[in-house]
Design an enzyme around this catalytic site. Structure first.
Site, short mmCIF file in Angstrom:
data_model
loop_
_atom_site.label_atom_id
_atom_site.label_comp_id
_atom_site.label_asym_id
_atom_site.label_seq_id
_atom_site.Cartn_x
_atom_site.Cartn_y
_atom_site.Cartn_z
N TYR A 1 -28.54 31.72 -2.42
CA TYR A 1 -27.40 31.60 -1.58
C TYR A 1 -26.26 30.63 -2.11
O TYR A 1 -25.42 30.07 -1.24
CB TYR A 1 -27.48 31.85 -0.10
N ARG B 1 -22.36 27.13 2.30
CA ARG B 1 -23.29 27.44 3.41
C ARG B 1 -23.04 26.51 4.47
O ARG B 1 -23.50 26.77 5.47
CB ARG B 1 -24.72 27.20 2.72
N PRO C 1 -39.12 39.12 0.37
CA PRO C 1 -38.70 37.90 0.14
C PRO C 1 -37.45 37.52 -0.87
O PRO C 1 -37.41 38.31 -2.05
CB PRO C 1 -40.10 37.17 -0.33
N TYR D 1 -22.30 27.82 7.90
CA TYR D 1 -23.47 27.83 8.92
C TYR D 1 -23.84 26.41 9.32
O TYR D 1 -24.76 26.12 10.12
CB TYR D 1 -24.96 28.05 8.38
N ARG E 1 -34.96 34.24 -0.41
CA ARG E 1 -34.86 32.81 -0.17
C ARG E 1 -35.82 32.04 -0.62
O ARG E 1 -35.82 31.06 -1.34
CB ARG E 1 -34.34 32.49 1.27
N GLY F 1 -37.41 36.96 5.19
CA GLY F 1 -36.96 35.95 6.12
C GLY F 1 -37.76 34.68 6.32
O GLY F 1 -37.50 34.04 7.13
N CYS G 1 -9.27 22.09 -1.67
CA CYS G 1 -8.01 21.84 -0.54
C CYS G 1 -8.41 22.19 0.84
O CYS G 1 -7.67 23.05 1.30
CB CYS G 1 -6.84 22.22 -1.34
N GLU G 2 -9.50 21.79 1.45
CA GLU G 2 -9.77 22.34 2.74
C GLU G 2 -10.60 20.96 3.43
O GLU G 2 -11.40 20.54 2.74
CB GLU G 2 -10.95 23.40 2.75
#
Length: 433
Positions: free
Chosen positions: A391, A331, A292, A335, A294, A249, A362-363
């Site tokens: 990620y 992401r 670990p 988020y 990320r 984290g 298409c969003e």
């Protein structure tokens, strides 16, 4: 300038990654393109390994959290740098096995492991199951018994520690889908179940309080709670806990607002907290593990796009549309994650234009960043998103039937494709017409 030594600007004013010219790599491989600095990854993996041995002792290991970036080549790097691997699915486990990663150094996580995944893990000879609940414990025991095996079990527990991060990546609080809670007494009861089941071997306990955390206090508090729990296990069942896994984290720098600590600082802090708590409770030192993910790969990666159009809505905003988007980086839409952007062909120039980076899907929400500063941009320019090593590829999708990009590693002046660019033929491979 960029927050990582992987990135620099060369004499031509171009962005470089690991010393290699980014526009030249984009020309060679096309866009969208994910680039990773293999040298930086290896250096960071070794830094974690060396730091935990330095500050805790030889009875300590680092387990790479595969979900951050899981490919066959990545497991080869982790094997060569002496790390363990944390896998969270049958797919990650299968990839690690196919890459020749030592199965006795694998930890299988997950809050709902399927029977097929458990069987694959048992028959592959993985080192540990990190078990989530009583139902799963019974299932692992039964499947191990059918095969005449004994499974080593770490119990995932919720320490009740609040981590100041996004709600979607908090995992240590009592209201989490992961693990069993200490404060309700269910975790202590679950240890008793492990000890009763004949084809399970109790090895240790595991926690993970969340991701992208910059403060040190939550990690120290997690260590205190977990070691208190080890003492409670000894008092109730008369057994010592051989292994303690405190998860990962550690935060990384995505923008100038982020101020991560070094590997050495984070590991030294965590090991000091563990040693102090063990001494206070007169407990034997367990094997210590951290996970670990990320922080091992995010700063090593960038994604390169080609700008298709620049659309200005007077008085509102300027949209810069690229040939990627939420299909290779979801992401922001998930988020609200912030990134830095730049034009790699003009990396030395100031970022004076404020734009919104729009994806090709298409969003309406397919954006990578809003009100971000970049160099003056026009159609046909290359555009980079920084810190995309974690990620991004692992969360990429084929929404809108968009093929996923290639991944290229660079090291010592050489570039190597580690994931081929998907083709339209790949997209229809499993379709039945």
């Amino acid at each position: 300038m960029f927050g990582t030594e992987s990135l620099a600007v060369n004499a031509q004013g171009h962005l470089t990654l690991g010393g290699m010219d980014v526009p030249a790599l984009a020309q060679k491989y096309g866009t969208p393109l994910m680039l990773m600095d293999e040298g930086w990854i290896r250096k960071t993996a070794s830094a974690y390994h060396d730091a935990i041995r330095k500050h805790y002792g030889e009875n300590a290991d680092v387990s790479y959290a595969s979900k951050a970036f899981s490919t066959g080549y990545m497991y080869k790097i982790m094997a060569e740098t002496g790390l363990c691997a944390d896998v969270v699915s049958g797919g990650e486990l299968y990839t690690a096995r196919a890459a020749g990663f030592p199965m006795n150094r694998v930890f299988l996580h997950g809050n709902n492991k399927t029977p097929d995944e458990i069987i694959l893990a048992l028959e592959s000879g993985i080192g540990h199951f990190v078990s989530d609940n009583l139902t799963e414990l019974a299932l692992i025991n039964a499947l191990a018994a059918e095969r005449g095996l004994t499974a080593d079990i770490m119990l995932r527990v919720k320490p009740g520690v609040e981590a100041h991060t996004h709600d979607f990546v908090k995992t240590g609080q009592i209201d989490s889908k992961f693990g069993v809670a200490i404060e309700t007494g269910e975790a202590l009861d679950a240890i008793g179940e492990i000890l009763k089941l004949s084809n399970l071997r109790y090895v240790g306990i595991h926690c993970h309080i969340g991701s992208q955390i910059f403060e040190t206090a939550p990690f120290g508090e997690a260590a205190r709670v977990m070691i208190n729990f080890m003492a409670a296990i000894r008092d109730r069942y008369g057994v010592d806990t051989a292994e303690l896994n405190l998860g990962g984290g550690f935060g990384v720098r995505y923008t100038e607002e982020d101020a991560p600590r070094t590997v050495e600082e984070n590991v030294a802090m965590l090991c000091a907290a563990v040693k102090a708590e063990l001494a206070a409770r007169n407990l034997p030192a367990p094997r210590l593990l951290i996970e670990p993910g990320r922080s091992m790969v995010a700063p090593a990666g960038i994604t390169v796009y080609t700008v298709g159009s620049v659309k200005t809505i007077p008085g509102i905003r300027t949209y810069v549309s690229i040939d990627g988007g939420m299909t290779d980086n979801p992401r922001y839409i998930l988020y609200g994650s912030k990134y830095e952007f730049l034009l790699p062909e003009y990396a030395a120039e100031p970022r004076t234009q404020v734009v919104t980076i729009a994806g090709r899907n298409c969003e309406s929400g397919d954006l990578l960043g809003e009100h971000v500063e970049i160099q003056p941009v026009k159609a046909g320019d290359l555009l980079c998103t920084l810190t995309t090593g974690a990620y991004n590829y692992s969360m990429a999708s084929n929404y809108n039937r968009v093929p996923r990009p290639a991944v290229v590693m660079v090291r010592d002046g050489e570039d190597k494709v580690v994931v081929r660019r998907e083709t339209y033929e790949d997209l229809i491979r499993n379709d039945i017409f």
